[in-house]
Design an enzyme around this catalytic site. Structure first.
Site, PDB file in Angstrom:
ATOM      1  N   ASP A 291      31.078  71.130 -11.488  1.00  0.00           N
ATOM      2  CA  ASP A 291      32.299  71.410 -10.578  1.00  0.00           C
ATOM      3  C   ASP A 291      33.495  71.351 -11.543  1.00  0.00           C
ATOM      4  OD1 ASP A 291      31.159  71.000  -7.963  1.00  0.00           O
ATOM      5  OD2 ASP A 291      31.108  69.116  -8.220  1.00  0.00           O
TER       6      ASP A 291
HETATM    7  C1  BGC Z   1      33.867  64.989 -11.099  1.00  0.00           C
HETATM    8  C2  BGC Z   1      32.668  65.748 -10.881  1.00  0.00           C
HETATM    9  C3  BGC Z   1      32.460  66.001  -9.398  1.00  0.00           C
HETATM   10  C4  BGC Z   1      33.811  66.399  -8.660  1.00  0.00           C
HETATM   11  C5  BGC Z   1      33.308  66.344  -7.228  1.00  0.00           C
HETATM   12  C6  BGC Z   1      35.032  65.530 -10.568  1.00  0.00           C
HETATM   13  O1  BGC Z   1      36.123  65.026 -10.734  1.00  0.00           O
HETATM   14  O2  BGC Z   1      34.084  65.010 -12.641  1.00  0.00           O
HETATM   15  O3  BGC Z   1      31.561  65.111 -11.482  1.00  0.00           O
HETATM   16  O4  BGC Z   1      31.323  66.644  -9.100  1.00  0.00           O
HETATM   17  O5  BGC Z   1      34.737  65.567  -9.035  1.00  0.00           O
HETATM   18  O6  BGC Z   1      34.507  66.414  -6.311  1.00  0.00           O
HETATM   19  C1  NOJ Z   2      28.937  65.502  -9.242  1.00  0.00           C
HETATM   20  C2  NOJ Z   2      28.645  66.401  -8.125  1.00  0.00           C
HETATM   21  O1  NOJ Z   2      28.251  65.376  -7.116  1.00  0.00           O
HETATM   22  C3  NOJ Z   2      27.712  67.271  -8.221  1.00  0.00           C
HETATM   23  O2  NOJ Z   2      27.707  68.296  -7.033  1.00  0.00           O
HETATM   24  C4  NOJ Z   2      27.985  68.113  -9.567  1.00  0.00           C
HETATM   25  O3  NOJ Z   2      27.043  69.117  -9.680  1.00  0.00           O
HETATM   26  C5  NOJ Z   2      28.217  67.187 -10.772  1.00  0.00           C
HETATM   27  N1  NOJ Z   2      28.911  66.256 -10.437  1.00  0.00           N
HETATM   28  C6  NOJ Z   2      28.366  68.079 -12.007  1.00  0.00           C
HETATM   29  O4  NOJ Z   2      29.712  68.280 -12.061  1.00  0.00           O
END
Ligand code: BGC
Ligand code: NOJ
Length: 796
Positions: free
Chosen positions: A484
């Protein structure tokens, strides 16, 4: 080692031996639609169905001291006030123990010859917490003391509860009747639900107004009424409604008292809300009190909960000779998979329950760890998720569990999302053999009249990738792929916009993802196999196979960097995750997916990529996500470079994608390496609990990487795809028990020392007791599905 607890595998419990754990170590209660979070000191909250809209107890994230609010019992014994869970008074205890088990938590404290043990659980199928309290006089003298209960109500909407004080402080309403304290804020208008806190014994005093109970300037650790040994017998009008019962006890040496409290939630049909004008119709609460309101009935319900979990976990049990592996497989990994299935990423001590709903990709991945437990629930989940897809195959990134509607705030545009529907559905059909699910009509964007079969949803998912290819024939990344935080089209210089929802440049992007490419090859092959199995038109199967073949070619041609797989191409077509980059030369995701897809395996590309991953990403606690970490904000990469080095997506150990490498290693028949990677991230192998900081019995999303100030420190425990992926990697690839459409394929890959191991596997209407003698990786045996009990010995 300075540790805080140990595993009791026989009881399927983790035992916390001191309450001051480095971070609250929590457990989850609830199996259906009523859920609770409970820490080792009884902090936390509960909700029904939706952690944001139906929050029952108030909890303050980010409070000081941390973990304030929960279900507190206070004992006033002479001049001493203490809690069996130590908090909130933090009076030193003579002994303390917390046992987190499967769907229950038992906290026992002892002070001054008085022992108080509280068993907390949610009975399966019911919307309440039971607090079964046992008080014992362990000394030689008569004891007179008082027991207080205490909870604070949330005014239902956990978000506005934190914000809208001009309204909230005037809306609170309660009722008091019999032994039950009712919370009915907003019941007079549109709500048809109320909560209650009841007890099976006549109380000696009560409070429902927080200021009266605590005193306006006191914390939970010094409630005015408790310190004085009194109750205010207060009725809350506005301000902050709470529920507290008081009991005056006298116990002789060796004597015991037992109480059962029920903290429940009830919905009434709108036409039968009131028993008299303004008065709650209470039959629902009385039913629950009657169901559980004796120690015997509470014990029976607890017995049913134990049996429930024994049944679920009993579907997959291993005896490998390595107790730490058995512990994860038989108990904690399965348990965590259920929790992630239920919660997605909504409510934990790192997720506030108001931010994120059910993730499209998250929930599909969670299925892989859950489908063997309760396949019918997995089926419904797949259909719910698919209904949040758009006709062109793209999908809402998240949806709200209460409405099952896509979440507009975040929208769509994460181009890996559609492929996860293939992943989840295929896992489900392999487990159940239920090809019928493919025929179920499912709407798009939940709009009635747009229904197409689930199979068509899978096809548009697949086509969404082939219709969105970039200049190298690789998938366009969109807003982001699995990562993400790799925001290649975002270009944000405004701290007030969210990386998750901002795409400042959409036109003309060349940003392509090797992670999606690898995922596409893996899922595409599985999709083609599924189409063959259901005898889909040859032409369609041919198209799928051809698209996969083209993608493999594109990866080989444009996705190989010499020693590892590239991660992506950026907006302008520049390489990401290449030796040409100064930072972020190598990323884990594409090494995982391209080795799982076996791209260029015969020319040695997979071995090289796996070696590079270990060499450049490896450390004692697992593989970091990228290397070198980004040392400054890079507008062309987005959120990934917003994190300090070694945290989260910027070179943290993202436990979720370590199993991708484990699987890649297994497919390359590198058993020792696969096992080694597993041991580094598996909770049962944690040595230093203080360093690890978060719960040592479940996976956390991220462990600080080698570039962080404190490598090995965990964060974001519980709600992570790590649970499902490790389950998948361990059971299907290391132990090698692979559900297939027509049976189980047994294909182990364990280091030499393992030799013989036993697996009990319930598969559809069959039960297999397998004794597997494994000598070398790469050997397999197919066991056709046949209902009944089977005992088999396999030499592989
Ligand atoms: C996080 C990710 C997450 C995303 C979801 C980010 O700030 O680092 O791990 O998947 O937010 O909203
Ligand atoms: C947490 C999120 O829930 C997931 O959808 C995502 O793939 C990982 N972070 C990596 O960014």
């Amino acid at each position: 080692m300075d540790n805080y607890g140990y595993f009791d595998d026989g009881a399927r419990e983790f035992v916390i031996t001191r309450p001051d754990t480095p971070w609250p170590w929590i457990n989850y209660l609830g199996t259906d639609d009523f859920f609770s979070l409970i820490s080792g000191t009884a902090g936390g909250y509960c909700f029904c169905r939706d952690a944001r809209f139906r929050r029952i107890l108030r909890y303050r994230y980010n409070g000081v001291p941390m973990d304030a609010g929960g279900r507190y019992f206070y004992i006033k014994d002479g001049g001493t006030v203490w809690n069996p869970g130590w908090k909130p008074c933090r009076t030193p205890l003579d002994s303390y123990e917390c046992r987190h088990g499967m769907g229950y938590t038992r906290i026992t404290g002892e002070k001054g010859d008085l022992r108080c043990s509280v068993l907390f659980f949610v009975p399966p199928g019911e919307r309440c917490e039971i607090h079964r309290v046992t008080l014992s006089n362990t000394g030689k003298n008569q004891k007179r003391f008082q027991l207080y209960s205490f909870v604070e109500w949330c005014l239902w909407n956990a978000q506005t509860d934190l914000e809208n004080f001009q309204r909230n402080l005037s809306t609170g309403e309660v009722e008091i009747e019999g032994n039950i304290l009712y919370h009915k804020t907003e019941y007079r208008e549109r709500r048809n639900h109320y909560a209650f806190y009841g007890v099976n014994r006549k109380f000696d005093g009560f409070d429902t107004d927080r200021d009266t109970f605590l005193g306006p300037y006191n914390g939970f650790d010094a409630p005015e009424q408790v310190l004085a040994g009194t109750s205010g017998n207060s009725t809350a009008h506005g301000w902050s409604p709470v529920a507290s019962h008081r009991f005056d006890f006298e116990l002789g040496p060796g004597e015991t008292e037992e109480l059962v409290f029920v903290l429940g939630y009830v919905e009434n049909p709108p036409e039968r809300k009131f028993s008299a004008p303004g008065v709650i119709c209470k039959t629902g609460a009385l039913r629950l009190m009657d169901l559980f309101g004796t120690a015997g009935k509470a014990d029976d319900a607890f017995g049913r909960l134990r049996a429930y979990w024994a049944g679920i976990l009993g579907r997959f049990q291993v005896r490998s000779g390595e107790p730490r592996l058995d512990r994860m497989v038989n108990i904690w990994n399965q348990y965590q998979c259920m929790v992630t299935f239920n919660m997605s990423r909504s409510a934990s001590y790192f997720e506030s329950g108001i931010g994120r709903g059910m993730g499209f990709r998250d929930s599909n991945q969670d299925l892989a760890g859950f489908v063997h437990q309760i396949p019918e629930r997995a089926r419904q989940r797949i259909l719910d998720i698919a209904a949040t897809q758009f006709p062109d195959g793209s999908c809402y990134h998240q949806y709200q569990p209460l409405t099952r509607r896509g979440n507009h705030d975040i929208g769509s545009g994460f181009n890996d999302d559609p492929l996860w529907l293939l992943f989840g559905t295929i896992a489900y059909i392999r487990e159940t053999g239920d090809f019928g699910i493919l025929e179920v009509p499912v709407p798009f964007d939940n709009r009635p009249g747009t229904e197409k079969s689930l199979l068509e949803h899978l096809q548009v998912s697949f086509d969404h990738v082939t219709r969105n290819l970039g200049p190298h024939g690789l998938p366009l990344i969109g807003r982001a792929d699995w990562n993400d935080c790799l925001n290649l089209n975002c270009f944000s210089d405004n701290p007030d916009e969210s990386f998750q929802t901002t795409e400042n440049r959409t036109e003309g992007s060349r940003a392509e993802s090797l992670m999606i490419a690898g995922l596409f090859v893996v899922e595409g092959k599985d999709f083609a196999e599924l189409l063959e199995r259901i005898k889909a038109p040859e032409e369609r199967i041919g198209e799928v196979r051809e698209a996969v073949r083209k993608m493999e070619t594109a990866i080989r041609e444009y996705g190989w960097d010499g020693e590892w797989f590239l991660r992506a191409y950026d907006f302008n077509g520049g390489k990401v995750g290449s030796r040409e980059n100064a930072e972020g030369k190598i990323f884990i995701e594409s090494q995982g997916w391209c080795t799982m897809a076996r791209i260029g395996a015969e020319e040695g590309l997979c071995d090289k990529a796996l070696d590079a991953a270990e060499r450049l990403l490896g450390c004692e606690y697992g593989l970091v996500l990228n290397n070198p970490a980004f040392s400054s904000y890079r507008i062309e990469y987005g959120e990934i470079s917003s994190y300090p080095e070694g945290y989260k997506e910027n070179a943290g150990i993202f436990c979720h994608n370590n199993p991708w490498i484990i699987i890649g290693e297994v497919l390359a028949s590198r058993a020792d390496d696969a096992w080694d990677h597993y041991c580094r991230i598996s909770p049962a192998f944690i040595r230093d609990q203080r360093l690890h900081k978060v719960e040592p019995y479940v996976y956390c999303q991220m462990v600080a990487g080698k570039d962080a100030p404190k490598p090995g420190e965990g964060k974001n425990s519980w709600l992570t795809g790590t649970a499902a992926w490790n389950w998948h990697a361990v059971t299907e690839y290391l132990l090698g028990i692979k559900p297939r459409y027509d049976g189980l394929l047994i294909e182990p890959c364990l280091p030499e020392g393992f030799g013989t191991y036993r697996v009990h596997r319930v598969f559809r209407d069959a039960e297999y007791d397998l004794t597997i003698h494994s000598s070398a990786p790469g050997k397999s045996r197919f066991i056709p599905y046949e209902p009944g009990k089977h005992s088999l010995e396999l030499f592989l």
